[in-house]
Write a protein that holds these residues in place. Structure first.
Motif, PDB file in Angstrom:
ATOM      1  N   ASP A   1      49.063  44.641  43.015  1.00 14.99           N
ATOM      2  CA  ASP A   1      48.377  45.133  41.817  1.00 14.99           C
ATOM      3  C   ASP A   1      47.927  46.571  42.048  1.00 14.99           C
ATOM      4  OD1 ASP A   1      47.018  44.676  39.146  1.00 14.99           O
ATOM      5  OD2 ASP A   1      45.287  45.204  40.391  1.00 14.99           O
ATOM      6  N   ALA A   2      48.379  47.480  41.187  1.00  2.74           N
ATOM      7  CA  ALA A   2      48.151  48.911  41.398  1.00  2.74           C
ATOM      8  C   ALA A   2      46.670  49.280  41.334  1.00  2.74           C
ATOM      9  CB  ALA A   2      48.944  49.717  40.361  1.00  2.74           C
ATOM     10  N   ASP A   3      45.944  48.736  40.371  1.00  3.13           N
ATOM     11  CA  ASP A   3      44.526  49.073  40.242  1.00  3.13           C
ATOM     12  C   ASP A   3      43.735  48.618  41.466  1.00  3.13           C
ATOM     13  OD1 ASP A   3      44.815  50.316  37.776  1.00  3.13           O
ATOM     14  OD2 ASP A   3      44.450  48.479  36.650  1.00  3.13           O
ATOM     15  N   THR A   4      44.067  47.426  41.971  1.00  5.09           N
ATOM     16  CA  THR A   4      43.386  46.926  43.164  1.00  5.09           C
ATOM     17  C   THR A   4      43.639  47.847  44.350  1.00  5.09           C
ATOM     18  OG1 THR A   4      43.629  44.646  42.392  1.00  5.09           O
ATOM     19  CG2 THR A   4      43.129  44.959  44.715  1.00  5.09           C
ATOM     20  N   LEU A   5      44.881  48.264  44.536  1.00  6.72           N
ATOM     21  CA  LEU A   5      45.225  49.149  45.648  1.00  6.72           C
ATOM     22  C   LEU A   5      44.518  50.492  45.533  1.00  6.72           C
ATOM     23  CD1 LEU A   5      49.054  48.348  45.831  1.00  6.72           C
ATOM     24  CD2 LEU A   5      47.316  47.703  47.521  1.00  6.72           C
ATOM     25  N   ALA A   6      44.495  51.052  44.322  1.00  8.84           N
ATOM     26  CA  ALA A   6      43.820  52.338  44.120  1.00  8.84           C
ATOM     27  C   ALA A   6      42.325  52.226  44.391  1.00  8.84           C
ATOM     28  CB  ALA A   6      44.064  52.833  42.696  1.00  8.84           C
ATOM     29  N   ASN A   7      41.719  51.152  43.901  1.00  2.00           N
ATOM     30  CA  ASN A   7      40.279  50.970  44.115  1.00  2.00           C
ATOM     31  C   ASN A   7      39.957  50.716  45.588  1.00  2.00           C
ATOM     32  OD1 ASN A   7      39.606  51.319  41.399  1.00  2.00           O
ATOM     33  ND2 ASN A   7      39.932  49.163  40.924  1.00  2.00           N
ATOM     34  N   LEU A   8      40.864  50.033  46.284  1.00  7.83           N
ATOM     35  CA  LEU A   8      40.664  49.806  47.717  1.00  7.83           C
ATOM     36  C   LEU A   8      40.688  51.123  48.490  1.00  7.83           C
ATOM     37  CD1 LEU A   8      42.568  46.564  48.833  1.00  7.83           C
ATOM     38  CD2 LEU A   8      40.209  47.195  49.376  1.00  7.83           C
ATOM     39  N   VAL A   9      41.598  52.006  48.132  1.00  7.03           N
ATOM     40  CA  VAL A   9      41.672  53.310  48.796  1.00  7.03           C
ATOM     41  C   VAL A   9      40.345  54.058  48.635  1.00  7.03           C
ATOM     42  CG1 VAL A   9      42.768  55.587  48.758  1.00  7.03           C
ATOM     43  CG2 VAL A   9      44.173  53.529  48.614  1.00  7.03           C
ATOM     44  N   VAL A  10      39.832  54.077  47.418  1.00  2.87           N
ATOM     45  CA  VAL A  10      38.562  54.758  47.153  1.00  2.87           C
ATOM     46  C   VAL A  10      37.425  54.085  47.906  1.00  2.87           C
ATOM     47  CG1 VAL A  10      36.870  55.343  45.366  1.00  2.87           C
ATOM     48  CG2 VAL A  10      39.324  55.588  44.895  1.00  2.87           C
ATOM     49  N   CYS A  11      37.397  52.768  47.869  1.00  5.96           N
ATOM     50  CA  CYS A  11      36.347  52.007  48.556  1.00  5.96           C
ATOM     51  C   CYS A  11      36.370  52.285  50.055  1.00  5.96           C
ATOM     52  CB  CYS A  11      36.524  50.521  48.280  1.00  5.96           C
ATOM     53  SG  CYS A  11      35.262  49.463  49.025  1.00  5.96           S
ATOM     54  N   TYR A  12      37.552  52.268  50.654  1.00  3.32           N
ATOM     55  CA  TYR A  12      37.668  52.471  52.098  1.00  3.32           C
ATOM     56  C   TYR A  12      37.337  53.904  52.508  1.00  3.32           C
ATOM     57  CZ  TYR A  12      39.572  47.826  52.947  1.00  3.32           C
ATOM     58  OH  TYR A  12      39.718  46.470  53.082  1.00  3.32           O
ATOM     59  N   GLN A  13      37.578  54.840  51.606  1.00  3.62           N
ATOM     60  CA  GLN A  13      37.154  56.210  51.895  1.00  3.62           C
ATOM     61  C   GLN A  13      35.631  56.289  51.990  1.00  3.62           C
ATOM     62  OE1 GLN A  13      39.200  58.139  48.641  1.00  3.62           O
ATOM     63  NE2 GLN A  13      40.870  58.855  49.957  1.00  3.62           N
ATOM     64  N   HIS A  14      34.945  55.594  51.084  1.00  6.35           N
ATOM     65  CA  HIS A  14      33.475  55.569  51.125  1.00  6.35           C
ATOM     66  C   HIS A  14      32.963  54.826  52.362  1.00  6.35           C
ATOM     67  CE1 HIS A  14      32.343  57.481  47.364  1.00  6.35           C
ATOM     68  NE2 HIS A  14      33.308  56.816  46.737  1.00  6.35           N
ATOM     69  N   LEU A  15      33.717  53.831  52.815  1.00  8.69           N
ATOM     70  CA  LEU A  15      33.302  53.056  53.984  1.00  8.69           C
ATOM     71  C   LEU A  15      33.745  53.708  55.299  1.00  8.69           C
ATOM     72  CD1 LEU A  15      34.047  49.431  52.692  1.00  8.69           C
ATOM     73  CD2 LEU A  15      31.792  50.368  53.267  1.00  8.69           C
ATOM     74  N   ASN A  16      34.403  54.874  55.189  1.00  5.55           N
ATOM     75  CA  ASN A  16      34.882  55.602  56.371  1.00  5.55           C
ATOM     76  C   ASN A  16      35.804  54.751  57.241  1.00  5.55           C
ATOM     77  OD1 ASN A  16      33.435  58.057  55.843  1.00  5.55           O
ATOM     78  ND2 ASN A  16      31.568  57.014  56.512  1.00  5.55           N
ATOM     79  N   LYS A  17      36.675  54.009  56.583  1.00  4.90           N
ATOM     80  CA  LYS A  17      37.653  53.205  57.304  1.00  4.90           C
ATOM     81  C   LYS A  17      38.665  54.133  58.007  1.00  4.90           C
ATOM     82  CE  LYS A  17      36.518  48.914  56.014  1.00  4.90           C
ATOM     83  NZ  LYS A  17      36.272  47.779  56.928  1.00  4.90           N
ATOM     84  N   PRO A  18      39.335  53.646  59.061  1.00  3.33           N
ATOM     85  CA  PRO A  18      40.331  54.468  59.756  1.00  3.33           C
ATOM     86  C   PRO A  18      41.396  55.005  58.801  1.00  3.33           C
ATOM     87  CG  PRO A  18      39.870  52.488  61.013  1.00  3.33           C
ATOM     88  CD  PRO A  18      39.176  52.322  59.687  1.00  3.33           C
TER      89      PRO A  18
END
Length: 291
Positions: free
Chosen positions: A238-255
């Motif tokens: 799902d494209a929206d889920t993937l896009a939101n995950l990218v944004v979320c992980y950027q805020h969480l400082n994921k690798p």
């Protein structure tokens, strides 16, 4: 109101697209073109479009179908087509909108609004839609105002929808979308609305992503991640889920490699998604400036 039509329509609004199709097929009616059956088929074929099953629409909707179904066929042709095909669809759409046959067909207006949103021709979309009082059309207008960064006008549009039918699912969704854009404490109101709809019906990908967006706005990134992972479990592409995950992980400082994994997956499954397209545009500009 017919329960079957309500179930089909409601499932589409909430993003439960396969349910909408199943409800429509199980309720009978065949290919009859009675007004009620046409409405049901319209929502069913809209669900096929949302699932990107364009061929089902193109194969089943014939040239003698009512305008409401021709509208969905036009949408499927546009979304499935090349640049040249899209140009041809825009010309056909204008012909339909000017024809006596399509006069008073709100479904044609909804599709016109959706296509012009894809074209980013918000002015033309508003010209066609802004005076119509059918809830589906009014919801598209509210969406356009949000895309124009005019939550004040979107809020006014939602107010008009509430005056017409405050309990309608589409009105509740539009109210929550606008509340998200207004930010602050309004985000919490949106979360309550999305949660209530999910508990009353079923928690779709769309509702999970909407809830995650609310938590992102409130800075609750861990909760947003939990919801997005749940959404990913329902659909890994799902494209929206993937896009939101990218944004979320950027805020969480994921690798960076974790973020890149989802970013690359998004570009692979939906290169024309607004996030992917904007990212590609920025990367191209950076590459040009760095030469």
């Amino acid at each position: 109101m017919d329960d079957n039509l309500f179930n089909v329509r409601n499932a589409l609004y909430l993003g439960n697209y396969q349910q909408a199709i199943s409800e429509a097929l199980s309720s009978g009616g065949g290919i009859s073109h009675s007004p009620e059956n046409v409405d049901k088929q319209y929502y069913m074929y809209r669900a096929y479009v949302e699932l990107r099953q364009y061929r089902a629409v193109l194969d089943e909707v014939q040239s003698d179908a009512p305008p409401a179904l021709q509208a969905v066929r036009l949408l499927a042709t546009y979304l499935d087509g090349s640049a040249d095909t899209k140009e041809a669809v825009l010309l056909q759409l204008k012909e339909y909108l000017d024809s006596a046959q399509a006069a008073g067909c709100w479904q044609m207006l909804v599709v016109a609004g959706m296509i012009y949103i894809h074209e980013r021709d918000y002015k033309e979309a508003l010209r066609l839609l802004h005076q119509n009082t059918q809830l589906d059309v009014m919801a598209i207008v509210a969406q356009i105002y949000l895309l124009l960064d005019r939550p004040d006008l979107a809020r006014r549009q939602v107010g008009a929808m509430q005056e017409q039918d405050d309990d309608a699912t589409l009105t509740k969704l539009a109210n929550a979308w606008v509340a998200l854009s207004e930010g602050g404490e309004k985000c919490q109101d949106a979360l309550y609305e999305f949660q209530e709809l999910g508990e009353k019906y079923s928690m779709s990908l769309m509702l999970l992503n909407s809830l995650a967006l609310g938590h992102l706005h409130l800075g609750k990134f861990d909760e947003a991640e939990r919801l997005l992972q749940e959404a990913l479990g329902k659909s890994a592409t799902d494209a929206d889920t993937l896009a939101n995950l990218v944004v979320c992980y950027q805020h969480l400082n994921k690798p960076s490699d974790v973020i890149a994994r989802y970013s690359n997956q998004l570009r692979a499954v939906a290169p024309n998604h607004p996030w992917a397209a904007k990212c590609a545009e920025l990367e191209a500009s950076f590459a040009l400036l760095s030469k």
